[in-house]
Structures are given as structure tokens and as C-alpha cells.
Design a protein around this motif. Structure first.
Motif, PDB file in Angstrom:
ATOM      1  N   VAL A   1       0.847  -1.188   0.000  1.00 40.78           N
ATOM      2  CA  VAL A   1       0.000   0.000   0.000  1.00 40.78           C
ATOM      3  C   VAL A   1       0.882   1.236   0.000  1.00 40.78           C
ATOM      4  CG1 VAL A   1      -1.803   1.278   1.186  1.00 40.78           C
ATOM      5  CG2 VAL A   1      -1.819  -1.230   1.241  1.00 40.78           C
ATOM      6  N   GLU A   2       0.772   2.034  -1.067  1.00 40.19           N
ATOM      7  CA  GLU A   2       1.546   3.268  -1.164  1.00 40.19           C
ATOM      8  C   GLU A   2       0.769   4.437  -0.561  1.00 40.19           C
ATOM      9  OE1 GLU A   2       2.146   1.086  -5.191  1.00 40.19           O
ATOM     10  OE2 GLU A   2       0.520   1.568  -3.806  1.00 40.19           O
ATOM     11  N   SER A   3       1.524   5.415  -0.112  1.00 35.23           N
ATOM     12  CA  SER A   3       0.935   6.664   0.365  1.00 35.23           C
ATOM     13  C   SER A   3       1.993   7.746   0.266  1.00 35.23           C
ATOM     14  CB  SER A   3       0.424   6.525   1.799  1.00 35.23           C
ATOM     15  OG  SER A   3       1.496   6.206   2.678  1.00 35.23           O
TER      16      SER A   3
ATOM     17  N   PHE B   1       4.302   3.565  -8.050  1.00 35.17           N
ATOM     18  CA  PHE B   1       3.935   2.249  -7.544  1.00 35.17           C
ATOM     19  C   PHE B   1       5.139   1.581  -6.889  1.00 35.17           C
ATOM     20  CE2 PHE B   1      -0.047   1.871  -9.927  1.00 35.17           C
ATOM     21  CZ  PHE B   1       0.164   2.710 -11.006  1.00 35.17           C
ATOM     22  N   CYS B   2       4.913   0.870  -5.798  1.00 38.53           N
ATOM     23  CA  CYS B   2       5.934  -0.037  -5.314  1.00 38.53           C
ATOM     24  C   CYS B   2       5.537  -1.448  -5.744  1.00 38.53           C
ATOM     25  CB  CYS B   2       6.139   0.053  -3.808  1.00 38.53           C
ATOM     26  SG  CYS B   2       4.697  -0.302  -2.790  1.00 38.53           S
ATOM     27  N   ALA B   3       6.535  -2.283  -5.923  1.00 41.33           N
ATOM     28  CA  ALA B   3       6.285  -3.623  -6.439  1.00 41.33           C
ATOM     29  C   ALA B   3       7.333  -4.581  -5.909  1.00 41.33           C
ATOM     30  CB  ALA B   3       6.313  -3.611  -7.970  1.00 41.33           C
ATOM     31  N   ALA B   4       6.950  -5.845  -5.810  1.00 42.40           N
ATOM     32  CA  ALA B   4       7.866  -6.872  -5.321  1.00 42.40           C
ATOM     33  C   ALA B   4       7.786  -8.099  -6.214  1.00 42.40           C
ATOM     34  CB  ALA B   4       7.532  -7.240  -3.882  1.00 42.40           C
TER      35      ALA B   4
ATOM     36  N   GLY C   1       1.299  -2.331  -5.498  1.00 38.09           N
ATOM     37  CA  GLY C   1       0.375  -1.502  -4.763  1.00 38.09           C
ATOM     38  C   GLY C   1      -0.580  -0.814  -5.728  1.00 38.09           C
ATOM     39  N   GLN C   2      -1.478  -0.011  -5.170  1.00 33.54           N
ATOM     40  CA  GLN C   2      -2.488   0.654  -5.982  1.00 33.54           C
ATOM     41  C   GLN C   2      -1.975   1.947  -6.604  1.00 33.54           C
ATOM     42  OE1 GLN C   2      -2.214   1.020  -2.773  1.00 33.54           O
ATOM     43  NE2 GLN C   2      -2.440   3.227  -2.470  1.00 33.54           N
TER      44      GLN C   2
ATOM     45  N   GLY D   1      10.866  -2.603  -5.362  1.00 39.00           N
ATOM     46  CA  GLY D   1      11.292  -1.444  -6.127  1.00 39.00           C
ATOM     47  C   GLY D   1      10.154  -0.468  -6.320  1.00 39.00           C
ATOM     48  N   TRP D   2      10.486   0.658  -6.904  1.00 34.32           N
ATOM     49  CA  TRP D   2       9.489   1.674  -7.246  1.00 34.32           C
ATOM     50  C   TRP D   2       9.465   1.884  -8.760  1.00 34.32           C
ATOM     51  CZ3 TRP D   2       6.079   4.272  -4.056  1.00 34.32           C
ATOM     52  CH2 TRP D   2       6.262   4.114  -2.689  1.00 34.32           C
TER      53      TRP D   2
END
Length: 125
Positions: A5-7, A94-97, A116-117, A35-36
Motif C-alpha cells: 500500500v503506497e501513500s 507504484f511499489c512492487a515486489a 500496490g495501488q 522497487g518503485w
């Protein structure tokens, strides 16, 4: 399944700063290589900073010296500090894994399994 969850996105003027957060549902000591990425309006998603299995970070050229990736394992949260923002940094972030970390950090969005969203960053001139 890892939930991200990004913010922290928002609107700033050029030269300003923002800190994005990526909260992970799993302990960040086990969620590696997060990563982003960002997606500017009307463009493809592009990598911003990626991490390999040794936790070495790689920043895309356009953000080197301005963006910094860090993480707080106690809070299961990763941060992207963005300084000296430019209008061309405007994008959804976005962050992602990936499911599996590799020795070479992955830069293709299709290689990431959990996302994330997104959080919107708008930089005005």
C-alpha cells in the motif's frame, strides 16, 4: 500473497520534496527486492529504483542524486524520499515486489508479481 500500500503522494512545486511510503503486509525482512516504478500520463510504466538480492539499489539516471530508497523493517515499510522534484517527475508511483529476488535487479514491470495501488505525484513548474 503480499499486499503493498503506497501513500505520501501529492502536489508540489518544482524543487520541492515528497516522501512516499510503501507498507507491506509481510515483514520487509522477508519481502526483498521491492522497487518503485512510475507511470507518467499517457506513457508506459518505467522503473525508478530497483533492488537486487544483495539489497544493492539501482536508480534510473533521471533520479540519481535526487531520490533515495530506504526501509524500516520494524514498520514493514519502505520509503522513497524524492528531493529537487521536477515537472517531469509527475506520474503515478507504484511499489512492487517480485516473487523471487535475483542477483541482477529486475527493471521490467512484468517481472514483478505484487503491486500496490499507486500514489499520484504532481510537480508544477
Amino acid at each position: 500473497q503480499v499486499r503493498l500500500v503506497e501513500s505520501g503522494g501529492g502536489s508540489v512545486q518544482a524543487g520541492g520534496s515528497l516522501r512516499l511510503s510503501c507498507a507491506a503486509s509481510e515483514p520487509t525482512v522477508r519481502v526483498n527486492c521491492v522497487g518503485w516504478f512510475r507511470q507518467p500520463p499517457g506513457k508506459d510504466r518505467e522503473w525508478v529504483v530497483v533492488v537486487n538480492a544483495a539489497e544493492a539499489k539501482r536508480y534510473t539516471d533521471s533520479v540519481k542524486g535526487r531520490f533515495t530508497l530506504s526501509k524500516d523493517n520494524a514498520k514493514n515499510t519502505l520509503y522513497l524520499q524524492m528531493d529537487s522534484l521536477k515537472p517531469e517527475d509527475t506520474a503515478m508511483y507504484f511499489c512492487a515486489a517480485p516473487r523471487v529476488c535475483t542477483a541482477v535487479a529486475r527493471t521490467q514491470a512484468r517481472e514483478y508479481d505484487w503491486w500496490g495501488q499507486g500514489t499520484q505525484v504532481t510537480v508544477s513548474s
